[in-house]
Motif scaffolding. Structure first.
Motif, PDB file in Angstrom:
ATOM      1  N   GLY A  47       0.814  -1.214   0.000  1.00  0.00           N
ATOM      2  CA  GLY A  47       0.000   0.000   0.000  1.00  0.00           C
ATOM      3  C   GLY A  47       0.844   1.260   0.000  1.00  0.00           C
ATOM      4  O   GLY A  47       0.505   2.247  -0.665  1.00  0.00           O
ATOM      5  N   ALA A  48       1.943   1.239   0.729  1.00  0.00           N
ATOM      6  CA  ALA A  48       2.837   2.400   0.755  1.00  0.00           C
ATOM      7  C   ALA A  48       3.478   2.610  -0.612  1.00  0.00           C
ATOM      8  O   ALA A  48       3.530   3.737  -1.115  1.00  0.00           O
ATOM      9  N   VAL A  49       3.924   1.521  -1.219  1.00  0.00           N
ATOM     10  CA  VAL A  49       4.517   1.627  -2.563  1.00  0.00           C
ATOM     11  C   VAL A  49       3.464   2.110  -3.556  1.00  0.00           C
ATOM     12  O   VAL A  49       3.729   2.994  -4.373  1.00  0.00           O
ATOM     13  N   TRP A  50       2.265   1.543  -3.499  1.00  0.00           N
ATOM     14  CA  TRP A  50       1.180   1.939  -4.398  1.00  0.00           C
ATOM     15  C   TRP A  50       0.848   3.421  -4.238  1.00  0.00           C
ATOM     16  O   TRP A  50       0.670   4.129  -5.226  1.00  0.00           O
ATOM     17  N   THR A  51       0.780   3.889  -3.022  1.00  0.00           N
ATOM     18  CA  THR A  51       0.449   5.298  -2.769  1.00  0.00           C
ATOM     19  C   THR A  51       1.492   6.219  -3.383  1.00  0.00           C
ATOM     20  O   THR A  51       1.158   7.206  -4.044  1.00  0.00           O
ATOM     21  N   VAL A  52       2.750   5.899  -3.196  1.00  0.00           N
ATOM     22  CA  VAL A  52       3.821   6.719  -3.768  1.00  0.00           C
ATOM     23  C   VAL A  52       3.793   6.644  -5.289  1.00  0.00           C
ATOM     24  O   VAL A  52       3.886   7.680  -5.974  1.00  0.00           O
ATOM     25  N   LEU A  53       3.641   5.443  -5.839  1.00  0.00           N
ATOM     26  CA  LEU A  53       3.624   5.302  -7.301  1.00  0.00           C
ATOM     27  C   LEU A  53       2.465   6.052  -7.938  1.00  0.00           C
ATOM     28  O   LEU A  53       2.641   6.746  -8.941  1.00  0.00           O
ATOM     29  N   GLN A  54       1.269   5.920  -7.357  1.00  0.00           N
ATOM     30  CA  GLN A  54       0.136   6.615  -7.976  1.00  0.00           C
ATOM     31  C   GLN A  54       0.278   8.124  -7.822  1.00  0.00           C
ATOM     32  O   GLN A  54      -0.101   8.876  -8.707  1.00  0.00           O
ATOM     33  N   ALA A  55       0.882   8.592  -6.731  1.00  0.00           N
ATOM     34  CA  ALA A  55       1.128  10.027  -6.578  1.00  0.00           C
ATOM     35  C   ALA A  55       2.102  10.514  -7.650  1.00  0.00           C
ATOM     36  O   ALA A  55       1.924  11.599  -8.224  1.00  0.00           O
ATOM     37  N   LEU A  56       3.130   9.731  -7.939  1.00  0.00           N
ATOM     38  CA  LEU A  56       4.085  10.096  -8.976  1.00  0.00           C
ATOM     39  C   LEU A  56       3.447  10.110 -10.361  1.00  0.00           C
ATOM     40  O   LEU A  56       3.708  11.012 -11.168  1.00  0.00           O
ATOM     41  N   VAL A  57       2.603   9.136 -10.630  1.00  0.00           N
ATOM     42  CA  VAL A  57       1.916   9.085 -11.927  1.00  0.00           C
ATOM     43  C   VAL A  57       0.992  10.287 -12.091  1.00  0.00           C
ATOM     44  O   VAL A  57       1.007  10.962 -13.125  1.00  0.00           O
ATOM     45  N   VAL A  58       0.198  10.565 -11.084  1.00  0.00           N
ATOM     46  CA  VAL A  58      -0.738  11.697 -11.153  1.00  0.00           C
ATOM     47  C   VAL A  58       0.030  13.019 -11.242  1.00  0.00           C
ATOM     48  O   VAL A  58      -0.336  13.905 -12.018  1.00  0.00           O
ATOM     49  N   GLY A  59       1.102  13.144 -10.488  1.00  0.00           N
ATOM     50  CA  GLY A  59       1.944  14.336 -10.594  1.00  0.00           C
ATOM     51  C   GLY A  59       2.573  14.444 -11.976  1.00  0.00           C
ATOM     52  O   GLY A  59       2.680  15.544 -12.541  1.00  0.00           O
ATOM     53  N   GLY A  60       2.955  13.319 -12.541  1.00  0.00           N
ATOM     54  CA  GLY A  60       3.494  13.297 -13.900  1.00  0.00           C
ATOM     55  C   GLY A  60       2.475  13.758 -14.924  1.00  0.00           C
ATOM     56  O   GLY A  60       2.796  14.514 -15.850  1.00  0.00           O
ATOM     57  N   PHE A  61       1.225  13.309 -14.758  1.00  0.00           N
ATOM     58  CA  PHE A  61       0.155  13.784 -15.654  1.00  0.00           C
ATOM     59  C   PHE A  61       0.026  15.298 -15.552  1.00  0.00           C
ATOM     60  O   PHE A  61      -0.120  15.983 -16.565  1.00  0.00           O
ATOM     61  N   ALA A  62       0.075  15.825 -14.347  1.00  0.00           N
ATOM     62  CA  ALA A  62      -0.060  17.269 -14.152  1.00  0.00           C
ATOM     63  C   ALA A  62       1.056  18.016 -14.890  1.00  0.00           C
ATOM     64  O   ALA A  62       0.799  19.023 -15.561  1.00  0.00           O
ATOM     65  N   ILE A  63       2.264  17.516 -14.782  1.00  0.00           N
ATOM     66  CA  ILE A  63       3.396  18.168 -15.453  1.00  0.00           C
ATOM     67  C   ILE A  63       3.235  18.102 -16.972  1.00  0.00           C
ATOM     68  O   ILE A  63       3.396  19.107 -17.669  1.00  0.00           O
ATOM     69  N   LEU A  64       2.902  16.922 -17.481  1.00  0.00           N
ATOM     70  CA  LEU A  64       2.727  16.779 -18.929  1.00  0.00           C
ATOM     71  C   LEU A  64       1.591  17.659 -19.439  1.00  0.00           C
ATOM     72  O   LEU A  64       1.704  18.288 -20.500  1.00  0.00           O
ATOM     73  N   GLN A  65       0.490  17.709 -18.701  1.00  0.00           N
ATOM     74  CA  GLN A  65      -0.645  18.532 -19.117  1.00  0.00           C
ATOM     75  C   GLN A  65      -0.279  20.014 -19.076  1.00  0.00           C
ATOM     76  O   GLN A  65      -0.654  20.777 -19.967  1.00  0.00           O
ATOM     77  N   HIS A  66       0.472  20.413 -18.057  1.00  0.00           N
ATOM     78  CA  HIS A  66       0.905  21.805 -17.961  1.00  0.00           C
ATOM     79  C   HIS A  66       1.795  22.175 -19.147  1.00  0.00           C
ATOM     80  O   HIS A  66       1.613  23.227 -19.775  1.00  0.00           O
ATOM     81  N   LEU A  67       2.762  21.334 -19.453  1.00  0.00           N
ATOM     82  CA  LEU A  67       3.659  21.599 -20.573  1.00  0.00           C
ATOM     83  C   LEU A  67       2.899  21.615 -21.893  1.00  0.00           C
ATOM     84  O   LEU A  67       3.169  22.451 -22.764  1.00  0.00           O
ATOM     85  N   ALA A  68       1.947  20.706 -22.048  1.00  0.00           N
ATOM     86  CA  ALA A  68       1.152  20.672 -23.278  1.00  0.00           C
ATOM     87  C   ALA A  68       0.282  21.921 -23.402  1.00  0.00           C
ATOM     88  O   ALA A  68       0.130  22.465 -24.505  1.00  0.00           O
ATOM     89  N   LEU A  69      -0.278  22.387 -22.289  1.00  0.00           N
ATOM     90  CA  LEU A  69      -1.086  23.598 -22.318  1.00  0.00           C
ATOM     91  C   LEU A  69      -0.220  24.801 -22.693  1.00  0.00           C
ATOM     92  O   LEU A  69      -0.616  25.631 -23.508  1.00  0.00           O
ATOM     93  N   LYS A  70       0.978  24.867 -22.112  1.00  0.00           N
ATOM     94  CA  LYS A  70       1.898  25.957 -22.450  1.00  0.00           C
ATOM     95  C   LYS A  70       2.274  25.907 -23.928  1.00  0.00           C
ATOM     96  O   LYS A  70       2.327  26.948 -24.600  1.00  0.00           O
ATOM     97  N   ALA A  71       2.539  24.727 -24.444  1.00  0.00           N
ATOM     98  CA  ALA A  71       2.903  24.581 -25.851  1.00  0.00           C
ATOM     99  C   ALA A  71       1.742  25.001 -26.755  1.00  0.00           C
ATOM    100  O   ALA A  71       1.945  25.663 -27.769  1.00  0.00           O
ATOM    101  N   ARG A  72       0.529  24.643 -26.351  1.00  0.00           N
ATOM    102  CA  ARG A  72      -0.635  25.040 -27.141  1.00  0.00           C
ATOM    103  C   ARG A  72      -0.796  26.556 -27.130  1.00  0.00           C
ATOM    104  O   ARG A  72      -1.076  27.167 -28.150  1.00  0.00           O
ATOM    105  N   GLN A  73      -0.601  27.162 -25.984  1.00  0.00           N
ATOM    106  CA  GLN A  73      -0.751  28.623 -25.881  1.00  0.00           C
ATOM    107  C   GLN A  73       0.346  29.326 -26.676  1.00  0.00           C
ATOM    108  O   GLN A  73       0.128  30.424 -27.170  1.00  0.00           O
TER     109      GLN A  73
END
Length: 141
Positions: A111-137
């Motif tokens: 559960g501890a590993v899962w929590t950290v991994l899913q936090a990293l994945v979700v944080g990664g999505f946020a970064i990719l989406q932010h960069l994609a939004l900036k690129a679109r703008q």
């Protein structure tokens, strides 16, 4: 990460498509996670060391959130404000997951590993989406 490397990761050079693909991927991954929590909250709760009622509630929230992100991804040109809301929600989810692990949850090792991994994945999505939004703008579309 440059706009070129983001485009390569999304396998398209169209800034609009890059953003939509990262939103869609977020929707699919989040939806799968939410459905797993809904369908198997008991077994997953035992495996992760997390209360099954909490997983059931999170499953409902994640499934609804995934549907909303999927709807946003289906738009020809997702509006900036909802995209920023998705980015901020993802960042908050990642931070709160790690905070819950440190302060509140007492999961199993899995559960501890899962929590950290899913936090990293979700944080990664946020970064990719932010960069994609900036690129679109920054594009001339």
């Amino acid at each position: 990460m440059s706009a070129t490397s983001i485009a390569a990761l999304a396998r398209t050079s169209d800034p609009q498509a890059v953003l939509r693909r990262f939103l869609a991927l977020d929707s699919v991954v989040t939806g799968a996670n939410g459905l797993a929590y809904l369908v198997a909250s008991g077994p997953l709760g035992r495996l992760l060391g997390v209360d099954s009622t909490l997983l059931l509630a999170l499953g409902g929230i994640l499934t609804a959130y995934a549907a909303a992100v999927g709807l946003l991804a289906s738009r020809a040109r997702p509006a900036g404000f909802p995209v920023r809301a998705v980015i901020e929600t993802n960042l908050a989810w990642a931070a709160l997951s790690l905070l819950a692990l440190a302060v509140w949850l007492s999961p199993t090792a899995a559960g501890a590993v899962w929590t950290v991994l899913q936090a990293l994945v979700v944080g990664g999505f946020a970064i990719l989406q932010h960069l994609a939004l900036k690129a679109r703008q920054g594009s001339s579309d």
